[in-house]
Design an enzyme around this catalytic site. Structure first.
Site, PDB file in Angstrom:
ATOM      1  N   ASP A 146      -6.642 -16.903  -4.630  1.00  0.00           N
ATOM      2  CA  ASP A 146      -7.109 -17.155  -5.992  1.00  0.00           C
ATOM      3  C   ASP A 146      -6.336 -18.309  -6.642  1.00  0.00           C
ATOM      4  OD1 ASP A 146      -8.867 -15.971  -8.130  1.00  0.00           O
ATOM      5  OD2 ASP A 146      -6.952 -15.744  -9.179  1.00  0.00           O
TER       6      ASP A 146
ATOM      7  N   ASP B 158      -8.480 -10.647  -1.143  1.00  0.00           N
ATOM      8  CA  ASP B 158      -8.285 -11.618  -2.207  1.00  0.00           C
ATOM      9  C   ASP B 158      -6.802 -11.592  -2.579  1.00  0.00           C
ATOM     10  OD1 ASP B 158      -8.895 -13.340  -4.431  1.00  0.00           O
ATOM     11  OD2 ASP B 158     -10.896 -12.440  -4.488  1.00  0.00           O
TER      12      ASP B 158
ATOM     13  N   GLU C 162      -8.983 -20.917  -3.257  1.00  0.00           N
ATOM     14  CA  GLU C 162      -9.825 -21.313  -4.387  1.00  0.00           C
ATOM     15  C   GLU C 162      -9.030 -22.353  -5.164  1.00  0.00           C
ATOM     16  OE1 GLU C 162     -11.957 -19.659  -8.438  1.00  0.00           O
ATOM     17  OE2 GLU C 162      -9.871 -19.276  -7.972  1.00  0.00           O
TER      18      GLU C 162
ATOM     19  N   HIS D  89     -18.681 -14.631  -7.551  1.00  0.00           N
ATOM     20  CA  HIS D  89     -18.670 -13.722  -8.699  1.00  0.00           C
ATOM     21  C   HIS D  89     -18.385 -14.439 -10.016  1.00  0.00           C
ATOM     22  CE1 HIS D  89     -14.623 -14.472  -7.519  1.00  0.00           C
ATOM     23  NE2 HIS D  89     -14.177 -13.944  -8.642  1.00  0.00           N
ATOM     24  N   ASP D  90     -18.150 -15.755  -9.976  1.00  0.00           N
ATOM     25  CA  ASP D  90     -17.875 -16.511 -11.194  1.00  0.00           C
ATOM     26  C   ASP D  90     -19.022 -17.431 -11.590  1.00  0.00           C
ATOM     27  OD1 ASP D  90     -15.257 -15.501 -11.346  1.00  0.00           O
ATOM     28  OD2 ASP D  90     -14.412 -17.191 -10.223  1.00  0.00           O
TER      29      ASP D  90
HETATM   30  O1  ISL Z   1     -15.026 -18.946 -13.478  1.00  0.00           O
HETATM   31  C1  ISL Z   1     -14.564 -19.923 -13.976  1.00  0.00           C
HETATM   32  C2  ISL Z   1     -15.245 -20.554 -15.035  1.00  0.00           C
HETATM   33  O2  ISL Z   1     -15.980 -19.581 -15.646  1.00  0.00           O
HETATM   34  C3  ISL Z   1     -13.360 -20.523 -13.526  1.00  0.00           C
HETATM   35  O3  ISL Z   1     -12.660 -21.195 -14.501  1.00  0.00           O
HETATM   36  C4  ISL Z   1     -12.491 -19.434 -12.948  1.00  0.00           C
HETATM   37  O4  ISL Z   1     -11.800 -18.804 -13.948  1.00  0.00           O
HETATM   38  C5  ISL Z   1     -11.591 -20.074 -11.989  1.00  0.00           C
HETATM   39  O5  ISL Z   1     -12.432 -20.523 -10.973  1.00  0.00           O
HETATM   40  C6  ISL Z   1     -10.602 -19.095 -11.417  1.00  0.00           C
HETATM   41  O6  ISL Z   1     -11.235 -17.994 -10.873  1.00  0.00           O
HETATM   42  C7  ISL Z   1     -10.486 -17.007 -10.240  1.00  0.00           C
HETATM   43  O7  ISL Z   1      -9.353 -16.612 -10.964  1.00  0.00           O
HETATM   44  C8  ISL Z   1      -9.590 -15.955 -12.208  1.00  0.00           C
HETATM   45  C9  ISL Z   1     -10.634 -14.860 -12.118  1.00  0.00           C
HETATM   46  O8  ISL Z   1     -11.022 -14.482 -13.405  1.00  0.00           O
HETATM   47  C10 ISL Z   1     -11.841 -15.299 -11.332  1.00  0.00           C
HETATM   48  O9  ISL Z   1     -12.745 -14.244 -11.198  1.00  0.00           O
HETATM   49  C11 ISL Z   1     -11.345 -15.794 -10.015  1.00  0.00           C
HETATM   50  O10 ISL Z   1     -12.382 -16.126  -9.138  1.00  0.00           O
HETATM   51  C12 ISL Z   1      -8.276 -15.384 -12.637  1.00  0.00           C
HETATM   52  O11 ISL Z   1      -7.722 -14.618 -11.602  1.00  0.00           O
END
Ligand code: ISL
Ligand code: CA
Length: 585
Positions: free
Chosen positions: A198, A97, A251, A320-321
């Site tokens: 990310d 990641d 992402e 995981h989100d």
């Molecule tokens: O998960 C979300 C909504 O609840 C998204 O807004 C998420 O924050 C967004 O997709 C970005 O996610 C990624 O970056 C974030 C991290 O918290 C997430 O786990 C990651 O997947 C910040 O690094």
């Protein structure tokens, strides 16, 4: 045959919740190594590890304090080297990641950056307060509230699109880009086969002007998919990625099709594919917190757009989100198993590289927590605080958060019905779902009719079918509950029929049954509750009145690949006919 990253199925590991080996309640790298045989048996060929770097864990590792070392909770660099080697022995590639929109505020760069005279000052985005003392602009972050925090020590505000412990890097500074290249080389040289990048479409902040008034993430128009980001991605590709056998999946938050096309068009040489969100939002409005009724035809419309719009898709239903898909688009009650299999059918019959999230392969469900004190996610706490400040009553707040909290996907992997679910012998860092006694890997491993075995068979079916991997996608028909689409390559057509409901449904189609999650042997135009069926038949070359024949010409992007990259499709394969027949729900 495509590139290896198009040919394989990927699996996402959220390390802290995967497998603990030393009883401290956190999953670790030795735990991943111990489970490689299981992953191989499942049929996955790529692992994506959520961040394992040193981190104070304000956002579970998405706040990195040292990009070249491993979080001691997870192990050591030597463990990581061993993981690369052990995975390679099983022909499994590992991607990391890459979290470089921001670092942790505990990263040495940021610590030094707090001194206005430091050479690191310009690694981050610092601005003085407005004359009235308020933040430099009106931007709000992804985790709610202002995107700026005042640093008393240095007298200025710094920008953070996420938590205040995640300051954004300044991509106007070429030194930052060089640092990122060095980090990428470090991991590629050690054995990584690429990166999940990310929030990669928000790196470059074009201006710091006030944003238009919006309900959430105000200011986004100043940094989403800017030309500056495209330029950086091309530079990383040219200077780093092109020198390795690797791939990237970005992402991309709030991305639309036009933007995504630019980010992963093979000819532009930026990313190889992107994770978009549209398909998970057909039952939500504005933000995840405003529900709307799920309709299968809405979902098919989204897929038609993205499947036909992009050269290659990154396919996923969970990460995981996100809430667990069986609790989201499926039925986590009586039809849990069958609907989990339907969702497996969807994921593995679309065109693109499928990503399975840990636990999805056994049909894990959302958490069974009773209150905020059981949650761990910084985002859930921030949202709760914000709603509280708007005087939203506690019951309502909990109802929203329970449905959408990221912790739904973060409860530990349910390996067995032993205490600690086979995940840990100690106290897990987050609660284990109480359903692990009946819903666990070990039980399913010994049961041919389980969700786990269904995933295995679907992965094997896909591996042996050029049509499933590379065939053109076309929507066939859909209504509120049912969706149908076809995958066509040369003279083979597969028709996928999915009933997203607990009542039988009419869905006319013909062909020999290749898959049914409800035990159908001969298809008669009717789907059982939550039934998924895949039919095969030869293509007759003119079939008037069939929508898919108007929806696309022959050979969609399959043949549109640039020459010489080995992505052209080969002869159709022969998946075994009753490969995935199932008896009971
Ligand atoms: O998960 C979300 C909504 O609840 C998204 O807004 C998420 O924050 C967004 O997709 C970005 O996610 C990624 O970056 C974030 C991290 O918290 C997430 O786990 C990651 O997947 C910040 O690094
Ligand atoms: Ca551990």
């Amino acid at each position: 045959m495509g590139a290896w990253w198009q040919d394989r199925v990927a699996y996402q590991i959220y390390p802290r919740s995967f497998q603990d080996t030393n009883g401290d309640g956190f999953g670790d790298l030795p735990g991943i190594i111990a489970r490689l045989d299981d992953l191989q048996a499942l049929g996955v060929g790529i692992l994506w590890l959520s961040p394992v770097y040193r981190s104070p864990d304000a956002d579970n590792g998405y706040d990195i304090s040292d990009y070249r070392d491993i979080n001691p909770k997870f192990g050591t660099l030597e463990d990581m080297d061993r993981l690369f080697a052990e995975a390679a022995r099983r022909d499994i590639r590992v991607i990391m990641d890459l979290v470089v929109n921001h670092t942790s505020d505990e990263h040495a760069w940021f610590q030094q950056s707090r001194d206005p005279h430091s050479p690191y000052r310009d690694y981050y985005i610092w601005r003085p307060a407005k004359p009235d003392g308020s933040p430099p602009n009106n931007w709000t972050g992804f985790f709610m509230g202002s995107a700026w925090t005042l640093d008393e020590a240095s007298g200025e505000y710094y920008l953070h699109l996420f938590d205040k412990k995640q300051p954004d890097l300044n991509y106007h500074n070429p030194k930052v880009i060089e640092e990122v290249k060095a980090i990428m080389r470090f991991w590629l040289d050690r054995g990584a086969s690429g990166f999940r990048c990310d929030v990669i479409n928000v790196l470059y902040k074009a201006t710091l002007d006030d944003g238009e008034k919006r309900l959430a993430v105000q200011g986004v128009e100043h940094y989403k998919s800017q030309p500056g980001t495209h330029a950086i991605l091309r530079e990383l590709r040219r200077d780093v990625l092109d020198h390795y056998d690797c791939f990237t999946v970005g992402e991309t938050v709030m991305v639309n099709l036009a933007e995504a096309k630019e980010l992963c068009d093979p000819e532009r040489r930026e990313l190889d594919m992107v994770f978009y969100f549209d398909h998970l939002e057909v039952d939500r409005r504005v933000s995840r917190f405003v529900p709307k009724r799920f309709r299968a035809d809405r979902l098919l419309k989204v897929y038609a757009k993205w499947q036909q719009g992009l050269f290659w898709n990154a396919l996923y239903l969970e990460n995981h989100d996100q809430p667990r898909i069986v609790s989201h688009y499926g039925d986590d009650g009586v039809w849990r198993e069958r609907s989990a299999k339907l969702l497996a059918t969807l994921l593995l019959t679309l065109r693109g590289t499928p990503f399975i999230y840990q636990g999805q392969e056994i049909g894990m469900t959302n958490f069974d927590f009773q209150g905020m004190d059981e949650l761990r996610d910084v985002e859930s706490f921030n949202i709760d605080r914000l709603l509280q400040s708007k005087r939203v009553p506690r019951r309502l707040r909990w109802r929203w958060i329970r449905k959408s909290s990221r912790d739904n996907a973060r409860t530990p992997m349910q390996w067995s019905d032993a205490p600690g679910a086979g995940f840990t012998t100690g106290k897990p860092w987050i609660g284990i779902n109480g359903n692990y006694h009946r819903l666990n890997y070990e039980t399913q491993r010994g049961d041919e009719t389980s969700v786990l075995h269904f995933y295995r068979r679907m992965i094997a079916l896909r591996a042996g079918s050029e049509t499933l991997k590379y065939g053109a996608f076309a929507p066939l028909f859909a209504n509120r509950r049912v969706m149908a689409y076809t995958r066509t390559l040369n003279d083979e057509r597969l028709t996928v029929l999915l009933n997203f409901s607990g009542t039988p449904a009419r869905a006319p189609a013909e062909g020999e049954v290749v898959v049914s999650n409800a035990g159908t042997a001969t298809y008669a135009g009717r789907l059982a509750p939550w039934e998924a069926v895949v039919l095969r038949r030869p293509v007759r070359h003119t079939e008037p009145g069939e929508p898919q024949d108007q929806a696309h010409g022959p050979a969609l992007p399959v043949n549109a690949a640039p020459e010489g990259d080995g992505r052209q499709a080969a002869a159709p394969a022969q998946p075994s006919a009753k490969a995935t027949g199932e008896g009971k729900p």
